[in-house]
Motif scaffolding. Sequence first.
Motif, PDB file in Angstrom:
ATOM      1  N   ILE A  98     -12.928  99.236  43.513  1.00 22.06           N
ATOM      2  CA  ILE A  98     -13.429  97.956  43.747  1.00 22.06           C
ATOM      3  C   ILE A  98     -14.992  97.867  44.263  1.00 22.06           C
ATOM      4  O   ILE A  98     -15.749  97.185  43.651  1.00 22.06           O
ATOM      5  CB  ILE A  98     -12.554  97.036  44.663  1.00 22.06           C
ATOM      6  CG1 ILE A  98     -11.448  96.831  44.239  1.00 22.06           C
ATOM      7  CG2 ILE A  98     -13.244  95.823  45.253  1.00 22.06           C
ATOM      8  CD1 ILE A  98     -10.184  95.938  44.977  1.00 22.06           C
ATOM      9  N   GLU A  99     -15.304  98.704  45.104  1.00 22.50           N
ATOM     10  CA  GLU A  99     -16.750  99.187  45.528  1.00 22.50           C
ATOM     11  C   GLU A  99     -17.518  99.616  44.381  1.00 22.50           C
ATOM     12  O   GLU A  99     -18.691  99.061  44.299  1.00 22.50           O
ATOM     13  CB  GLU A  99     -16.667 100.164  46.754  1.00 22.50           C
ATOM     14  CG  GLU A  99     -15.961  99.693  48.030  1.00 22.50           C
ATOM     15  CD  GLU A  99     -15.925 100.843  49.104  1.00 22.50           C
ATOM     16  OE1 GLU A  99     -15.915 101.920  48.726  1.00 22.50           O
ATOM     17  OE2 GLU A  99     -15.749 100.230  50.343  1.00 22.50           O
ATOM     18  N   GLU A 102     -18.355  96.581  42.066  1.00 22.48           N
ATOM     19  CA  GLU A 102     -19.198  95.677  42.762  1.00 22.48           C
ATOM     20  C   GLU A 102     -20.635  96.473  42.700  1.00 22.48           C
ATOM     21  O   GLU A 102     -21.679  95.444  42.365  1.00 22.48           O
ATOM     22  CB  GLU A 102     -18.804  95.645  44.137  1.00 22.48           C
ATOM     23  CG  GLU A 102     -17.658  94.602  44.402  1.00 22.48           C
ATOM     24  CD  GLU A 102     -17.337  94.401  46.014  1.00 22.48           C
ATOM     25  OE1 GLU A 102     -17.692  95.028  46.770  1.00 22.48           O
ATOM     26  OE2 GLU A 102     -16.289  93.466  46.175  1.00 22.48           O
TER      27      GLU A 102
END
Length: 173
Positions: A98-99, A102
Amino acid sequence: MTEPDPFARPGTTPTTRRRRPAFAGPRDEIDVPPLDRIAPTLDPPWHKEDTDTPERTATYHHPDGHRIGLRIQSRGLAIQAWITAGPDLPPIPGGTDIEQAEAQAANDARLQPGRTWHTVLTTRTSKALAADLGDIVRDHVIPALACKPKQVSTTSTTTDEPQPNATTEGPAT
């Protein structure tokens, strides 16, 4: 005796045509102060560079390779401002998926390396030219590095009042 050919070239040189009609008024020209006097002072790490024509152009350089340019357009009617992104994007940090997603999305929204983004300040409508130029550079040009806008609106058009052409009802039958 022969009569002259009506399609023959005349014996005198024709007068040159003007590009503008005779009834047109003079062209607009605005007396803009030299750009080296009205160019904004940017916070570090931006550094202003010397140019060959400081009265018409100004350039700024960032240690990451980004460049900002300002130029007075012909007849002083506008000042063009642009930014060119540096050669490298920020690295994508390690971490969870997810990081990383992003960080990749943030890189995709940025102005890509070597690409430019332009905007224009109309000098005719500006009351405080130096302040308006500084606002455009700080509020529109530099933020375009992080999130490139599709267009720039120099005036705020968001209001709580409904627009005149906006309808809240369905289509008329």
